[in-house]
Design an enzyme around this catalytic site. Structure first.
Site, short mmCIF file in Angstrom:
data_model
loop_
_atom_site.label_atom_id
_atom_site.label_comp_id
_atom_site.label_asym_id
_atom_site.label_seq_id
_atom_site.Cartn_x
_atom_site.Cartn_y
_atom_site.Cartn_z
CD GLU A 1 -0.99 0.52 3.70
OE1 GLU A 1 -1.37 1.71 3.66
OE2 GLU A 1 -1.22 -0.26 4.64
CE LYS B 1 -6.49 6.50 5.40
NZ LYS B 1 -6.59 6.63 6.89
CG ASP C 1 -16.16 4.49 11.71
OD1 ASP C 1 -15.98 3.98 10.59
OD2 ASP C 1 -15.49 5.42 12.14
CB SER D 1 -12.15 -0.53 8.32
OG SER D 1 -11.29 -0.51 7.20
CB ALA D 2 -13.95 0.16 3.11
CG ASP D 3 -9.06 -1.88 5.45
OD1 ASP D 3 -9.22 -1.15 4.45
OD2 ASP D 3 -8.20 -1.66 6.33
CE LYS E 1 -2.67 1.62 13.05
NZ LYS E 1 -3.11 0.92 11.83
#
Length: 304
Positions: free
Chosen positions: A21, A83, A138, A140-142, A159
């Site tokens: 990335e 980003k 919320d 993450s799109a990950d 994390k």
């Protein structure tokens, strides 16, 4: 899409390639240090026998494999790279913008280019609820991209500022296999272990490759595989320091108007500044370990 000649040649011959990335470089590390890490990451992939393919969007074009001058540009704070997550790729391409790719967008571009292994730092996950709230929407799109993209992501878990339990639950619900590399517990990025166990463990790159190959052949092929690799023990952030920083960061958030996706960046910035750079050292060490392992797995997959 533009694929670098070295990457294209490796893919054409069935050689090992590892996607990397660019958000880590443009937004995750300080200027100067980010460029040194960019070189170190690619060198670590090459040392393990694979070809590195750092991914970014330049002038609206998806680029798979960057040259030295392009890495300089990504790492230049004055370039003001956006980003870009998965949702941002269309607008950035249409408007001819420069952007650094997150795990989600890197995974999508890598898969489109024919790359099946990706080494990174920490996966995005479910955010902790904002102060006064019971749960968080919320996410993450990950996680959704990994559920829908047959790519291997090698990382150090998520994390500790995220909701680890909820993140693991989402991965299970999305049928994403989670494999611990030489660990029985899900890593917490700066710390080698959380209190949550991983469902599967492997101890060699060859074993990881066998699991990945079997998943692709017989499992829900659309989903990827997450290989959770703990930070090297000598680079783990001290437990006392980690817990103090996390408590301070959460208190800072509670007394501010920060919400949603802005919470994690605030917490991480506190880690970086209040630790005197110790968290950055840990971040760099785990990324280098992950990309090296990703390369070893990519090489092992070429023989499957």
């Amino acid at each position: 899409m533009r694929v670098a000649e070295e990457v294209s040649a490796a893919l054409a011959t069935g050689s090992a390639v590892v996607a990397l990335e660019s958000t880590l470089l443009a937004h995750g590390l300080p200027p100067g240090r980010n460029r040194k890490v960019a070189t170190a990451i690619e060198d670590a992939v090459r040392a393990a026998g694979a070809v590195p393919a750092t991914i970014a969007v330049l002038d609206g074009q998806m680029c798979v494999g960057l040259g030295s001058a392009e890495l300089d540009l990504v790492c230049d704070p004055d370039a003001e790279f956006l980003k870009l997550s998965a949702r941002d790729l269309g607008p950035a391409i249409a408007l001819g913008r420069d952007g650094a790719t997150t795990i989600a967008s890197t995974s999508m571009i890598a898969h489109a280019a024919g790359i099946g292994v990706f080494g990174t730092g920490g996966l995005g996950g479910v955010h902790l609820p904002a102060p006064g709230e019971v749960s968080s929407w919320d996410v993450s799109a990950d996680l959704d991209v990994l559920a829908a993209t047959p790519i291997v992501v090698v990382c150090s878990g998520v994390k500790s500022v995220l909701d680890i339990a909820a993140t693991i639950e989402v991965l299970e619900t999305r049928s994403v296999p989670v494999v611990g590399y030489r660990t029985d517990f899900f890593p917490a990025f700066y710390r080698r272990e959380s209190r949550f166990r991983v469902p599967w463990r492997v101890d060699t790159p060859a074993s990881a490759a066998a699991v990945i190959a079997a998943h692709r052949d017989r499992g829900p092929v659309r989903s990827g595989v997450l290989v959770a690799n703990p930070v090297p023990v000598e680079h783990e952030l001290d437990a006392g320091l980690h817990d103090r920083l996390l408590a301070e960061g959460m208190a800072k958030v509670a007394h501010s108007d920060v919400r949603g996706g802005d919470v994690t960046p605030v917490l991480l910035e506190h880690f970086h500044t209040a630790s005197g750079g110790a968290s950055l050292d840990t971040n760099e060490a785990l990324v280098l370990a992950n990309v090296a392992l990703a390369a070893e797995i990519a090489v092992a997959l070429t023989s499957e």
